[in-house]
Scaffold this motif. Structure first.
Motif, mmCIF file in Angstrom:
data_model
loop_
_atom_site.group_PDB
_atom_site.id
_atom_site.type_symbol
_atom_site.label_atom_id
_atom_site.label_comp_id
_atom_site.label_asym_id
_atom_site.label_seq_id
_atom_site.Cartn_x
_atom_site.Cartn_y
_atom_site.Cartn_z
ATOM 1 N N GLU A 121 39.847 40.917 30.908
ATOM 2 C CA GLU A 121 40.860 41.551 31.747
ATOM 3 C C GLU A 121 42.101 40.667 31.801
ATOM 4 O O GLU A 121 42.025 39.515 32.216
ATOM 5 N N ARG A 122 43.224 41.198 31.339
ATOM 6 C CA ARG A 122 44.517 40.484 31.328
ATOM 7 C C ARG A 122 44.382 39.106 30.690
ATOM 8 O O ARG A 122 44.729 38.097 31.287
ATOM 9 N N ARG B 93 42.914 36.092 32.535
ATOM 10 C CA ARG B 93 43.525 35.641 33.791
ATOM 11 C C ARG B 93 42.970 36.400 34.986
ATOM 12 O O ARG B 93 42.851 35.850 36.070
ATOM 13 N N GLU C 286 50.042 45.529 34.501
ATOM 14 C CA GLU C 286 48.765 45.195 33.860
ATOM 15 C C GLU C 286 48.462 46.181 32.736
ATOM 16 O O GLU C 286 48.056 45.792 31.640
ATOM 17 N N GLU D 252 50.746 45.411 29.793
ATOM 18 C CA GLU D 252 50.324 44.206 29.087
ATOM 19 C C GLU D 252 49.086 44.468 28.237
ATOM 20 O O GLU D 252 48.963 43.965 27.125
ATOM 21 N N ASP D 253 48.162 45.276 28.763
ATOM 22 C CA ASP D 253 46.927 45.557 28.044
ATOM 23 C C ASP D 253 47.148 46.426 26.818
ATOM 24 O O ASP D 253 46.330 46.429 25.903
#
Length: 123
Positions: free
Chosen positions: A11-12, A15, A97, A100-101
């Motif tokens: 996940e991320r 982080r 998020e 970014e993913d």
């Protein structure tokens, strides 16, 4: 349910932690989100052990609730999500998020430019 597979998803970039999915022989899936600790020590190797501990704790809490007269597996009401609570900061964080993913979405940005030649004159 007999567990036939375990999948670990980051996940991320680690982080935010890891998602652990326990896959059953009948197609059942139990997902556990293990958040990253302050020291950043959670990794792919110890995330499965943490997820198992979290499941044990949840089962023990359910059994304790049943022992004091509560209904097994009962819910105390639905928890609000960011949209229902109108929490713009949480919604913005979830959007970031998600972006970014999924980056890069398809093709990377090209830094080269192409030119098309127009009419050459022959001398």
């Amino acid at each position: 349910m007999r567990v036939v597979g375990i999948q670990v998803s980051v996940e991320r970039a680690g982080r935010a932690g890891f998602s652990i999915e326990f896959v059953g022989d009948g197609g059942e899936v139990v997902s556990v989100l293990c958040p990253q600790d302050d020291a950043g020590s959670l990794n792919r190797l110890n995330a499965i052990a943490k997820a198992k501990d979290m499941l044990r704790t949840a089962l023990a809490a359910d059994e304790a609730l049943q022992a004091v007269g509560g209904q097994k597996g009962s819910l105390r009401g639905q928890l609000p999500n960011a949209r229902r609570a109108h929490d713009r900061d949480a919604m913005e964080e979830q959007l970031e998020e998600g972006l970014e993913d999924t980056f890069p979405a398809s093709d990377p940005v090209s830094i080269a430019t192409s030119t098309i030649a127009r009419g050459h004159s022959h001398r």
